[in-house]
Design a protein around this motif. Structure first.
Motif, PDB file in Angstrom:
ATOM      1  N   ASN A 105       0.865  -1.173   0.000  1.00  0.00           N
ATOM      2  CA  ASN A 105       0.000   0.000   0.000  1.00  0.00           C
ATOM      3  C   ASN A 105       0.902   1.224   0.000  1.00  0.00           C
ATOM      4  O   ASN A 105       1.486   1.567   1.025  1.00  0.00           O
ATOM      5  N   CYS A 127      -1.746  -1.145  -3.910  1.00  0.00           N
ATOM      6  CA  CYS A 127      -2.666  -0.009  -3.792  1.00  0.00           C
ATOM      7  C   CYS A 127      -1.908   1.258  -4.153  1.00  0.00           C
ATOM      8  O   CYS A 127      -0.918   1.612  -3.506  1.00  0.00           O
ATOM      9  N   ASP A 175      -6.784   4.548  -5.090  1.00  0.00           N
ATOM     10  CA  ASP A 175      -7.257   5.204  -3.870  1.00  0.00           C
ATOM     11  C   ASP A 175      -7.065   6.716  -3.974  1.00  0.00           C
ATOM     12  O   ASP A 175      -5.959   7.193  -4.206  1.00  0.00           O
ATOM     13  N   LEU A 205      -9.931   1.676  -2.976  1.00  0.00           N
ATOM     14  CA  LEU A 205      -9.711   1.592  -1.536  1.00  0.00           C
ATOM     15  C   LEU A 205     -10.030   2.956  -0.941  1.00  0.00           C
ATOM     16  O   LEU A 205      -9.657   3.993  -1.533  1.00  0.00           O
TER      17      LEU A 205
END
Ligand SMILES: Cn1cnc2c(O)nc(N)nc21
Length: 268
Positions: A105, A127, A175, A205
């Motif tokens: 992430n 991510c 995201d 996300l």
């Protein structure tokens, strides 16, 4: 992982200064115990971070970040849910993957030199998040001509960079990065127009839990933002968010179950 229903990602901060639970879980053993509690509460995956990303946070050297998170990753490999690791540093990405991380992430959108190379040959999920500037300075008067369009374009340019490196589309999650170089108004516009901000090509996300955008409209301190955080998580779920990154797993799971019962009927 199936994305037919919104997944709940439990936050595991192994930092002394994270904005909402700093120092509470600094020691690895406390972080591990907290993570196992989140899994019991229904977390579908965990996000382990060794460097606070709140506004104004000071950077942490890679060796210190690894000292914090490696024991936690290694101990949680058997916890029963996939492990995401929140880092911007290629060296930390590589070590986290070697230790068993299932997802990277990167609040920096895999923009650091070597970041894409660090993950390209792995089979982990990625991510890619939008941030304007860096945590230390990102909230100094952020401005956009069209916040939704600019973030959509950044996210899809980033996804193209990953794809051009040979990374399969099904590894990528996008995201908008709530609170990362955005005013309160920007954050609520992005949440309201989430489908336009993220697009339809990749899962999304959403990380709004306990953030200042919740405090700004409720007047609550981080420790009292549960109701606002659950409301924002549901607003995101209604708009198609696939992964909800939260501190309060049990309450978010409950809210999603009630929402699902309304939308799809009560399962026996
Ligand atoms: C580490 N971290 C803090 N907030 C976040 C958010 O909104 N999204 C992602 N992907 N990571 C976050």
């Amino acid at each position: 992982m199936s994305l037919e229903r919104p997944l709940v990602m439990g936050i595991v901060n192994v930092t002394p200064d994270s904005f909402s639970d700093g120092n509470a879980h600094f020691q690895a053993d406390q972080a591990i115990a907290h993570a196992r509690l989140l899994v019991e509460e229904g977390a579908d995956l965990l996000d382990i971070g060794g460097e606070s990303t709140r506004p104004g946070a000071q950077a942490v050297p890679a060796d210190e970040e690894l000292r914090r998170i490696l024991p936690v990753i290694e101990s949680l490999r058997d916890c029963g849910v996939p492990l995401s690791v929140d880092t911007c540093k290629p060296s930390v990405m590589q070590a986290a993957l070697a230790a068993g991380a299932d997802m990277i992430n990167d609040i920096g959108g895999f923009s650091a030199p070597g970041a894409i190379e660090a993950v390209a040959d792995a089979d982990c999920a990625l991510c890619l998040m939008h941030m304007r500037g860096e945590p230390r300075t990102m909230q100094d008067a952020p401005s956009y001509d069209d916040v939704v369009a600019e973030i959509h374009d950044y996210l899809h340019q980033g996804a193209r960079r990953l794809r051009q490196a040979g990374i399969a589309a099904d590894r990528i999650v996008l995201d908008p990065g709530f609170g990362f170089g955005k005013t309160v108004e920007h954050n609520y516009t992005l949440l309201r127009l989430l489908p336009q901000a993220v697009g339809q090509e990749y899962p999304s996300l959403l990380g709004v839990s306990r953030k200042s955008m919740i405090g700004a409209v409720t007047g609550r301190p981080p420790s009292r933002r549960l109701g606002g955080s659950v409301a924002a998580a549901l607003a995101g779920a209604v708009r198609g968010a696939h992964i909800l990154r939260v501190h309060d797993v049990a309450d978010t799971v409950d809210a999603l179950r009630v929402w699902s019962a309304v939308e799809q009927g009560v399962r026996a």
